[in-house]
Motif scaffolding. Sequence first.
Motif, PDB file in Angstrom:
ATOM      1  N   THR A  97       0.828  -1.209   0.000  1.00  0.00           N
ATOM      2  CA  THR A  97       0.000   0.000   0.000  1.00  0.00           C
ATOM      3  C   THR A  97       0.863   1.260   0.000  1.00  0.00           C
ATOM      4  O   THR A  97       0.473   2.283  -0.562  1.00  0.00           O
ATOM      5  CB  THR A  97      -0.943   0.006   1.211  1.00  0.00           C
ATOM      6  N   TRP A  98       2.046   1.191   0.618  1.00  0.00           N
ATOM      7  CA  TRP A  98       2.970   2.329   0.548  1.00  0.00           C
ATOM      8  C   TRP A  98       3.410   2.565  -0.888  1.00  0.00           C
ATOM      9  O   TRP A  98       3.488   3.711  -1.351  1.00  0.00           O
ATOM     10  CB  TRP A  98       4.175   2.064   1.448  1.00  0.00           C
ATOM     11  N   LEU A  99       3.713   1.493  -1.617  1.00  0.00           N
ATOM     12  CA  LEU A  99       4.123   1.627  -3.011  1.00  0.00           C
ATOM     13  C   LEU A  99       3.021   2.282  -3.840  1.00  0.00           C
ATOM     14  O   LEU A  99       3.292   3.109  -4.714  1.00  0.00           O
ATOM     15  CB  LEU A  99       4.469   0.251  -3.595  1.00  0.00           C
ATOM     16  N   ALA A 100       1.762   1.935  -3.537  1.00  0.00           N
ATOM     17  CA  ALA A 100       0.633   2.515  -4.256  1.00  0.00           C
ATOM     18  C   ALA A 100       0.268   3.900  -3.759  1.00  0.00           C
ATOM     19  O   ALA A 100      -0.585   4.570  -4.357  1.00  0.00           O
ATOM     20  CB  ALA A 100      -0.581   1.602  -4.137  1.00  0.00           C
ATOM     21  N   GLY A 101       0.905   4.356  -2.674  1.00  0.00           N
ATOM     22  CA  GLY A 101       0.594   5.664  -2.122  1.00  0.00           C
ATOM     23  C   GLY A 101      -0.744   5.726  -1.428  1.00  0.00           C
ATOM     24  O   GLY A 101      -1.332   6.800  -1.298  1.00  0.00           O
ATOM     25  N   LEU A 102      -1.256   4.583  -0.955  1.00  0.00           N
ATOM     26  CA  LEU A 102      -2.569   4.538  -0.314  1.00  0.00           C
ATOM     27  C   LEU A 102      -2.418   4.525   1.197  1.00  0.00           C
ATOM     28  O   LEU A 102      -1.728   3.658   1.747  1.00  0.00           O
ATOM     29  CB  LEU A 102      -3.337   3.288  -0.759  1.00  0.00           C
ATOM     30  N   PRO A 103      -3.059   5.457   1.895  1.00  0.00           N
ATOM     31  CA  PRO A 103      -2.962   5.484   3.358  1.00  0.00           C
ATOM     32  C   PRO A 103      -3.854   4.438   4.012  1.00  0.00           C
ATOM     33  O   PRO A 103      -4.896   4.739   4.595  1.00  0.00           O
ATOM     34  CB  PRO A 103      -3.413   6.910   3.710  1.00  0.00           C
ATOM     35  N   SER A 104      -3.470   3.168   3.898  1.00  0.00           N
ATOM     36  CA  SER A 104      -4.224   2.089   4.543  1.00  0.00           C
ATOM     37  C   SER A 104      -3.795   1.973   6.002  1.00  0.00           C
ATOM     38  O   SER A 104      -2.877   2.641   6.455  1.00  0.00           O
ATOM     39  CB  SER A 104      -3.996   0.771   3.802  1.00  0.00           C
ATOM     40  N   SER A 105      -4.449   1.075   6.716  1.00  0.00           N
ATOM     41  CA  SER A 105      -4.246   0.967   8.159  1.00  0.00           C
ATOM     42  C   SER A 105      -3.163  -0.043   8.497  1.00  0.00           C
ATOM     43  O   SER A 105      -3.329  -1.242   8.245  1.00  0.00           O
ATOM     44  CB  SER A 105      -5.560   0.571   8.838  1.00  0.00           C
ATOM     45  N   SER A 106      -2.075   0.419   9.105  1.00  0.00           N
ATOM     46  CA  SER A 106      -1.061  -0.499   9.615  1.00  0.00           C
ATOM     47  C   SER A 106      -1.625  -1.332  10.758  1.00  0.00           C
ATOM     48  O   SER A 106      -1.254  -2.505  10.926  1.00  0.00           O
ATOM     49  CB  SER A 106       0.161   0.287  10.104  1.00  0.00           C
ATOM     50  N   LEU A 277      -7.663   1.564  17.390  1.00  0.00           N
ATOM     51  CA  LEU A 277      -8.180   1.961  16.084  1.00  0.00           C
ATOM     52  C   LEU A 277      -7.063   2.393  15.148  1.00  0.00           C
ATOM     53  O   LEU A 277      -5.909   2.531  15.534  1.00  0.00           O
ATOM     54  CB  LEU A 277      -9.219   3.072  16.236  1.00  0.00           C
ATOM     55  N   SER A 278      -7.441   2.612  13.908  1.00  0.00           N
ATOM     56  CA  SER A 278      -6.478   2.996  12.886  1.00  0.00           C
ATOM     57  C   SER A 278      -6.331   4.507  12.859  1.00  0.00           C
ATOM     58  O   SER A 278      -7.278   5.233  12.544  1.00  0.00           O
ATOM     59  CB  SER A 278      -6.945   2.492  11.518  1.00  0.00           C
ATOM     60  N   THR A 279      -5.135   4.994  13.175  1.00  0.00           N
ATOM     61  CA  THR A 279      -4.895   6.432  13.074  1.00  0.00           C
ATOM     62  C   THR A 279      -4.975   6.892  11.627  1.00  0.00           C
ATOM     63  O   THR A 279      -5.339   8.040  11.356  1.00  0.00           O
ATOM     64  CB  THR A 279      -3.515   6.782  13.655  1.00  0.00           C
ATOM     65  N   THR A 280      -4.663   6.011  10.689  1.00  0.00           N
ATOM     66  CA  THR A 280      -4.760   6.364   9.274  1.00  0.00           C
ATOM     67  C   THR A 280      -6.201   6.659   8.892  1.00  0.00           C
ATOM     68  O   THR A 280      -6.498   7.656   8.218  1.00  0.00           O
ATOM     69  CB  THR A 280      -4.219   5.223   8.399  1.00  0.00           C
ATOM     70  N   GLN A 281      -7.113   5.800   9.300  1.00  0.00           N
ATOM     71  CA  GLN A 281      -8.513   6.014   8.963  1.00  0.00           C
ATOM     72  C   GLN A 281      -9.058   7.268   9.632  1.00  0.00           C
ATOM     73  O   GLN A 281      -9.847   8.012   9.055  1.00  0.00           O
ATOM     74  CB  GLN A 281      -9.339   4.787   9.352  1.00  0.00           C
ATOM     75  N   VAL A 282      -8.644   7.495  10.874  1.00  0.00           N
ATOM     76  CA  VAL A 282      -9.099   8.691  11.582  1.00  0.00           C
ATOM     77  C   VAL A 282      -8.634   9.952  10.858  1.00  0.00           C
ATOM     78  O   VAL A 282      -9.426  10.866  10.584  1.00  0.00           O
ATOM     79  CB  VAL A 282      -8.594   8.685  13.035  1.00  0.00           C
ATOM     80  N   CYS A 283      -7.348  10.026  10.546  1.00  0.00           N
ATOM     81  CA  CYS A 283      -6.806  11.229   9.912  1.00  0.00           C
ATOM     82  C   CYS A 283      -7.323  11.403   8.488  1.00  0.00           C
ATOM     83  O   CYS A 283      -7.604  12.532   8.057  1.00  0.00           O
ATOM     84  CB  CYS A 283      -5.281  11.175   9.921  1.00  0.00           C
ATOM     85  N   SER A 284      -7.496  10.313   7.753  1.00  0.00           N
ATOM     86  CA  SER A 284      -8.040  10.421   6.403  1.00  0.00           C
ATOM     87  C   SER A 284      -9.485  10.896   6.440  1.00  0.00           C
ATOM     88  O   SER A 284      -9.906  11.732   5.628  1.00  0.00           O
ATOM     89  CB  SER A 284      -7.956   9.072   5.688  1.00  0.00           C
ATOM     90  N   GLY A 285     -10.274  10.351   7.385  1.00  0.00           N
ATOM     91  CA  GLY A 285     -11.648  10.807   7.535  1.00  0.00           C
ATOM     92  C   GLY A 285     -11.716  12.280   7.898  1.00  0.00           C
ATOM     93  O   GLY A 285     -12.580  13.019   7.406  1.00  0.00           O
ATOM     94  N   TRP A 311      -8.865   0.088   2.648  1.00  0.00           N
ATOM     95  CA  TRP A 311      -9.244  -0.162   4.041  1.00  0.00           C
ATOM     96  C   TRP A 311      -9.987  -1.493   4.170  1.00  0.00           C
ATOM     97  O   TRP A 311      -9.723  -2.277   5.072  1.00  0.00           O
ATOM     98  CB  TRP A 311     -10.144   0.959   4.555  1.00  0.00           C
ATOM     99  N   GLY A 312     -10.936  -1.719   3.254  1.00  0.00           N
ATOM    100  CA  GLY A 312     -11.718  -2.947   3.329  1.00  0.00           C
ATOM    101  C   GLY A 312     -10.904  -4.200   3.044  1.00  0.00           C
ATOM    102  O   GLY A 312     -11.202  -5.273   3.578  1.00  0.00           O
ATOM    103  N   LEU A 313      -9.879  -4.072   2.210  1.00  0.00           N
ATOM    104  CA  LEU A 313      -9.062  -5.241   1.855  1.00  0.00           C
ATOM    105  C   LEU A 313      -7.968  -5.544   2.868  1.00  0.00           C
ATOM    106  O   LEU A 313      -7.398  -6.645   2.843  1.00  0.00           O
ATOM    107  CB  LEU A 313      -8.422  -5.015   0.479  1.00  0.00           C
ATOM    108  N   THR A 314      -7.650  -4.584   3.735  1.00  0.00           N
ATOM    109  CA  THR A 314      -6.467  -4.729   4.578  1.00  0.00           C
ATOM    110  C   THR A 314      -6.543  -5.950   5.489  1.00  0.00           C
ATOM    111  O   THR A 314      -5.613  -6.776   5.516  1.00  0.00           O
ATOM    112  CB  THR A 314      -6.256  -3.454   5.416  1.00  0.00           C
ATOM    113  N   LEU A 315      -7.614  -6.084   6.253  1.00  0.00           N
ATOM    114  CA  LEU A 315      -7.729  -7.228   7.169  1.00  0.00           C
ATOM    115  C   LEU A 315      -7.658  -8.565   6.437  1.00  0.00           C
ATOM    116  O   LEU A 315      -6.820  -9.412   6.777  1.00  0.00           O
ATOM    117  CB  LEU A 315      -9.026  -7.125   7.970  1.00  0.00           C
ATOM    118  N   PRO A 316      -8.498  -8.812   5.421  1.00  0.00           N
ATOM    119  CA  PRO A 316      -8.425 -10.118   4.746  1.00  0.00           C
ATOM    120  C   PRO A 316      -7.141 -10.342   3.959  1.00  0.00           C
ATOM    121  O   PRO A 316      -6.624 -11.463   3.920  1.00  0.00           O
ATOM    122  CB  PRO A 316      -9.648 -10.112   3.827  1.00  0.00           C
TER     123      PRO A 316
END
Length: 437
Positions: A97-106, A277-285, A311-316
């Motif tokens: 996700t870093w390579l794609a530049g997407l702020p997903s949840s670590s 919780l995900s700080t990424t999701q909080v800050c992006s929201g 975000w939806g794909l991260t867990l699975p």
Amino acid sequence: MEHITLLIGIVIVTALVFDFTNGFHDTANAMATTISTGALRPKTAVAMSAGLNLVGAFLSVEVAKTISGGIIDESAGIRPEVIFAGLVGAIVWNLLTWLAGLPSSSSHALFGGLIGATLVSVGTNGVHGDAVVMKVLIPAVAAPIVAGLAAMAATRLTYRLTRNRNEGDTAKGYRAGQIASAALVSLAHGTNDAQKTMGVITLALITGGVVAPHADPPLWVIASAGLAIALGTYLGGWRIIRTMGKGITDIQPPQGFAAQTGAAATILASSHLGFALSTTQVCSGAVMGSGLGRKGGVVRWSTAGRMVLAWGLTLPAAGAVAAAAAFLAGQGNWGVAAVAVLALGICGAIWAASRRKPIDHTNVNEGPAAEPAGVVTTALRAVSPPPAGQPAPVADAPAADAAPAEAPETAEIPARATGADTSTTPAPRPKAATVSR
């Protein structure tokens, strides 16, 4: 016991590598808006964030307890190689996700990795399903919505309070406020995300019999996790900083201040309650909320859509990688070695791919190409004109530029009427303006 000690050491090192990737993956959470508005220079911003991440790691251990004894049942036969596989899944997804530049949840990458590896190695009895729902899934849905609504309300209030003030007069104050709020987000990030690695290391120590069950993280664990995430933060995840600072919406200082303040309050409250919780999701929201809160500010929904999909794909996705790694690691020492070699190869390939179009502190503020206005964007622009004091649209520029071009022709009229030599003595512009009127 020597084998267990060696394996625990491998797990600890891998956990710190994950913590490092978490640091540069999540630098954007605190500093993207501050960098994009020019409140701080890029290198100064990441250095400040790194120091505050380190301080925040020492403020609380509630989230670490959630990881080490809440989601995974350490008494269900969890072995260190299971934790190792879970960390590998989280690291691989973080780098993709870093390579794609997407702020997903670590955070969700870590949770997905641990859950996937545990399900393959132990079964469903090794996962506390109620804890996953209450402390991971519900906060994952609620946190970005709460932060977005708070940032949208704060942005509207901010512009309303300063509607009669000159934008240049207030920009300096808002930039100072951005620096303060970014510092608060960095501190909150340390209290939340650094603790996740502490919890993983503590879980490994418990499974190896090094510390007692339900024990707090030892001091050396807290210090090493804080240093790892601070180092990763200092190196800066420039790709994700560009996406969050320029790709979601065009951030102005009042919006950046409102977004970061709302995000910091949400993260600190969750850390106090033990919600990982995900700080990424909080800050992006919060960034999206600030874009909707400013009249004339439009969210780039295509970027936001890709981000929410990640975000939806991260867990699975992290869980699937970790499950495969756990199956291989469960075959014995050669399996653990094979997982380590494969992980290093994948990480090296991702790093090599990132060097084709490098992004660093010198070009991080180069915005993405403008996307065509869709139905939602056009509708929002129609009902939300720019606030008073904002610059006019670019389309108005040619009309303004045309006036100076016509001035010389108009200026010749009084010169010709008086018989003056227009080739050597052009009429002054004030006279031209008089004749034009």
